[in-house]
Design a protein around this motif. Sequence first.
Motif, PDB file in Angstrom:
ATOM      1  N   GLY A   1      -3.100  27.613  42.965  1.00 32.90           N
ATOM      2  CA  GLY A   1      -4.596  26.678  42.858  1.00 32.90           C
ATOM      3  C   GLY A   1      -4.389  25.343  42.234  1.00 32.90           C
ATOM      4  N   TRP A   2      -3.527  25.531  41.025  1.00 34.03           N
ATOM      5  CA  TRP A   2      -3.331  24.458  40.479  1.00 34.03           C
ATOM      6  C   TRP A   2      -2.593  23.215  41.221  1.00 34.03           C
ATOM      7  CZ3 TRP A   2      -0.901  27.081  35.367  1.00 34.03           C
ATOM      8  CH2 TRP A   2      -2.038  27.327  34.722  1.00 34.03           C
ATOM      9  N   LEU A   3      -1.497  23.543  41.855  1.00 32.55           N
ATOM     10  CA  LEU A   3      -0.824  22.692  42.866  1.00 32.55           C
ATOM     11  C   LEU A   3      -1.794  21.852  43.802  1.00 32.55           C
ATOM     12  CD1 LEU A   3       1.806  21.503  43.520  1.00 32.55           C
ATOM     13  CD2 LEU A   3       2.308  23.414  44.977  1.00 32.55           C
ATOM     14  N   GLU A   4      -2.778  22.773  44.379  1.00 35.68           N
ATOM     15  CA  GLU A   4      -3.734  22.233  45.142  1.00 35.68           C
ATOM     16  C   GLU A   4      -4.632  21.117  44.695  1.00 35.68           C
ATOM     17  OE1 GLU A   4      -5.434  25.459  47.556  1.00 35.68           O
ATOM     18  OE2 GLU A   4      -7.346  24.316  47.786  1.00 35.68           O
ATOM     19  N   ALA A   5      -4.920  21.419  43.059  1.00 37.80           N
ATOM     20  CA  ALA A   5      -5.579  20.439  42.421  1.00 37.80           C
ATOM     21  C   ALA A   5      -5.033  19.258  41.980  1.00 37.80           C
ATOM     22  CB  ALA A   5      -6.210  21.275  41.276  1.00 37.80           C
ATOM     23  N   ALA A   6      -3.731  19.437  42.173  1.00 39.86           N
ATOM     24  CA  ALA A   6      -2.758  18.341  41.463  1.00 39.86           C
ATOM     25  C   ALA A   6      -2.870  16.970  42.647  1.00 39.86           C
ATOM     26  CB  ALA A   6      -1.571  18.984  41.197  1.00 39.86           C
ATOM     27  N   ASP A   7      -2.731  16.001  41.883  1.00 37.16           N
ATOM     28  CA  ASP A   7      -2.528  14.653  42.748  1.00 37.16           C
ATOM     29  C   ASP A   7      -0.994  14.360  43.107  1.00 37.16           C
ATOM     30  OD1 ASP A   7      -5.417  13.704  42.527  1.00 37.16           O
ATOM     31  OD2 ASP A   7      -4.904  13.562  40.546  1.00 37.16           O
ATOM     32  N   ILE A   8      -0.108  14.848  42.343  1.00 35.64           N
ATOM     33  CA  ILE A   8       1.220  14.633  42.386  1.00 35.64           C
ATOM     34  C   ILE A   8       1.921  15.819  41.903  1.00 35.64           C
ATOM     35  CG2 ILE A   8       1.035  12.156  42.247  1.00 35.64           C
ATOM     36  CD1 ILE A   8       2.545  12.247  39.362  1.00 35.64           C
ATOM     37  N   LEU A   9       3.061  15.887  42.492  1.00 36.16           N
ATOM     38  CA  LEU A   9       4.193  16.910  41.783  1.00 36.16           C
ATOM     39  C   LEU A   9       5.375  16.264  41.235  1.00 36.16           C
ATOM     40  CD1 LEU A   9       5.173  19.848  41.646  1.00 36.16           C
ATOM     41  CD2 LEU A   9       6.358  19.480  44.021  1.00 36.16           C
ATOM     42  N   VAL A  10       5.689  16.779  39.890  1.00 40.27           N
ATOM     43  CA  VAL A  10       7.025  16.258  39.462  1.00 40.27           C
ATOM     44  C   VAL A  10       7.752  17.574  39.203  1.00 40.27           C
ATOM     45  CG1 VAL A  10       7.996  15.226  37.604  1.00 40.27           C
ATOM     46  CG2 VAL A  10       5.873  14.132  38.392  1.00 40.27           C
ATOM     47  N   ALA A  11       8.787  17.537  39.641  1.00 41.00           N
ATOM     48  CA  ALA A  11       9.894  18.820  39.751  1.00 41.00           C
ATOM     49  C   ALA A  11      11.104  18.451  39.098  1.00 41.00           C
ATOM     50  CB  ALA A  11       9.858  19.425  41.221  1.00 41.00           C
ATOM     51  N   GLU A  12      11.218  19.240  38.216  1.00 36.85           N
ATOM     52  CA  GLU A  12      12.873  19.331  37.559  1.00 36.85           C
ATOM     53  C   GLU A  12      13.410  20.285  38.187  1.00 36.85           C
ATOM     54  OE1 GLU A  12      16.117  18.534  35.218  1.00 36.85           O
ATOM     55  OE2 GLU A  12      15.522  20.439  35.891  1.00 36.85           O
ATOM     56  N   VAL A  13      14.527  19.825  39.093  1.00 34.14           N
ATOM     57  CA  VAL A  13      15.096  20.409  40.101  1.00 34.14           C
ATOM     58  C   VAL A  13      16.868  20.845  39.754  1.00 34.14           C
ATOM     59  CG1 VAL A  13      13.647  19.785  41.938  1.00 34.14           C
ATOM     60  CG2 VAL A  13      15.626  18.500  41.504  1.00 34.14           C
ATOM     61  N   SER A  14      17.142  20.645  38.406  1.00 32.70           N
ATOM     62  CA  SER A  14      18.471  20.669  37.935  1.00 32.70           C
ATOM     63  C   SER A  14      18.850  22.184  38.242  1.00 32.70           C
ATOM     64  CB  SER A  14      18.834  20.347  36.698  1.00 32.70           C
ATOM     65  OG  SER A  14      18.403  18.966  36.591  1.00 32.70           O
ATOM     66  N   ALA A  15      18.031  23.257  37.901  1.00 31.66           N
ATOM     67  CA  ALA A  15      18.439  24.723  38.088  1.00 31.66           C
ATOM     68  C   ALA A  15      17.959  25.028  39.397  1.00 31.66           C
ATOM     69  CB  ALA A  15      17.610  25.548  37.142  1.00 31.66           C
ATOM     70  N   PRO A  16      18.706  25.748  40.398  1.00 27.42           N
ATOM     71  CA  PRO A  16      18.291  26.344  41.376  1.00 27.42           C
ATOM     72  C   PRO A  16      17.159  27.430  41.468  1.00 27.42           C
ATOM     73  CG  PRO A  16      20.701  27.064  41.125  1.00 27.42           C
ATOM     74  CD  PRO A  16      20.027  26.345  39.711  1.00 27.42           C
ATOM     75  N   SER A  17      15.971  26.887  41.524  1.00 26.17           N
ATOM     76  CA  SER A  17      14.931  28.006  41.264  1.00 26.17           C
ATOM     77  C   SER A  17      14.340  28.137  42.770  1.00 26.17           C
ATOM     78  CB  SER A  17      14.014  27.262  40.491  1.00 26.17           C
ATOM     79  OG  SER A  17      12.660  27.817  40.628  1.00 26.17           O
ATOM     80  N   LEU A  18      13.845  29.189  43.187  1.00 21.55           N
ATOM     81  CA  LEU A  18      13.260  29.605  44.273  1.00 21.55           C
ATOM     82  C   LEU A  18      11.689  29.003  44.265  1.00 21.55           C
ATOM     83  CD1 LEU A  18      14.454  33.199  45.301  1.00 21.55           C
ATOM     84  CD2 LEU A  18      14.725  31.024  46.697  1.00 21.55           C
ATOM     85  N   GLY A  19      11.196  29.388  42.988  1.00 22.92           N
ATOM     86  CA  GLY A  19       9.855  29.002  42.997  1.00 22.92           C
ATOM     87  C   GLY A  19       9.610  27.509  42.942  1.00 22.92           C
ATOM     88  N   VAL A  20      10.517  26.781  42.251  1.00 22.70           N
ATOM     89  CA  VAL A  20      10.279  25.164  42.249  1.00 22.70           C
ATOM     90  C   VAL A  20      10.432  24.799  43.841  1.00 22.70           C
ATOM     91  CG1 VAL A  20      11.168  23.024  41.486  1.00 22.70           C
ATOM     92  CG2 VAL A  20      10.979  24.880  39.838  1.00 22.70           C
TER      93      VAL A  20
END
Length: 139
Positions: free
Chosen positions: A61-80
């Motif tokens: 729901g928050w992602l839908e409401a967001a204008d942009i996504l900033v992702a820290e991808v250094s750790a291999p995360s399924l969720g990210v």
Amino acid sequence: MNIYFAASIRGGREHADLYRPVIEHLQSFGTVLSEHVGDRSLSAEQGEDLDSRFIHDRDMGWLEAADILVAEVSAPSLGVGYEVASAVQAGKPILCLYRPQTGTRLSAMIEGCPQAVVVTYTSLEEAMRAIDGFMKEYR
Ligand code: 6IA
């Protein structure tokens, strides 16, 4: 501007020290909807003691409401990875911040994603600069 900040939780918290300063920097551009991912007391084992279905639905729901996504991808995360893919589907601007480590390499699905701006950084200052440049373009 609503910003969704994605960072590893169950994928490992080894980079978690960087999340809080990045979140604080993002807050100078808008509202960070997913602030809790920077909480240092959140461990990969326990994290937020909430039902996974609740977490999934709330975060989507928050992602839908967001204008942009900033992702820290250094750790291999399924969720990210799932959140990056969801933002791609929704056509949202995406910045991925990656801190290289010896012996590992960023997933080709992120590195090769044409909709994502992927920036490699070694210091917090570099991460901040990458955010500033991205915001200038997408704000
Ligand atoms: O697969 P990961 O756990 O590393 O996925 C991390 C991403 O998924 C983050 O960007 C969050 O937005 C989302 N996420 C995953 N788990 C949670 C959570 N609690 N609370 C909030 N967002 C989450 C996890 C609880 C658990 C460790 C007991």
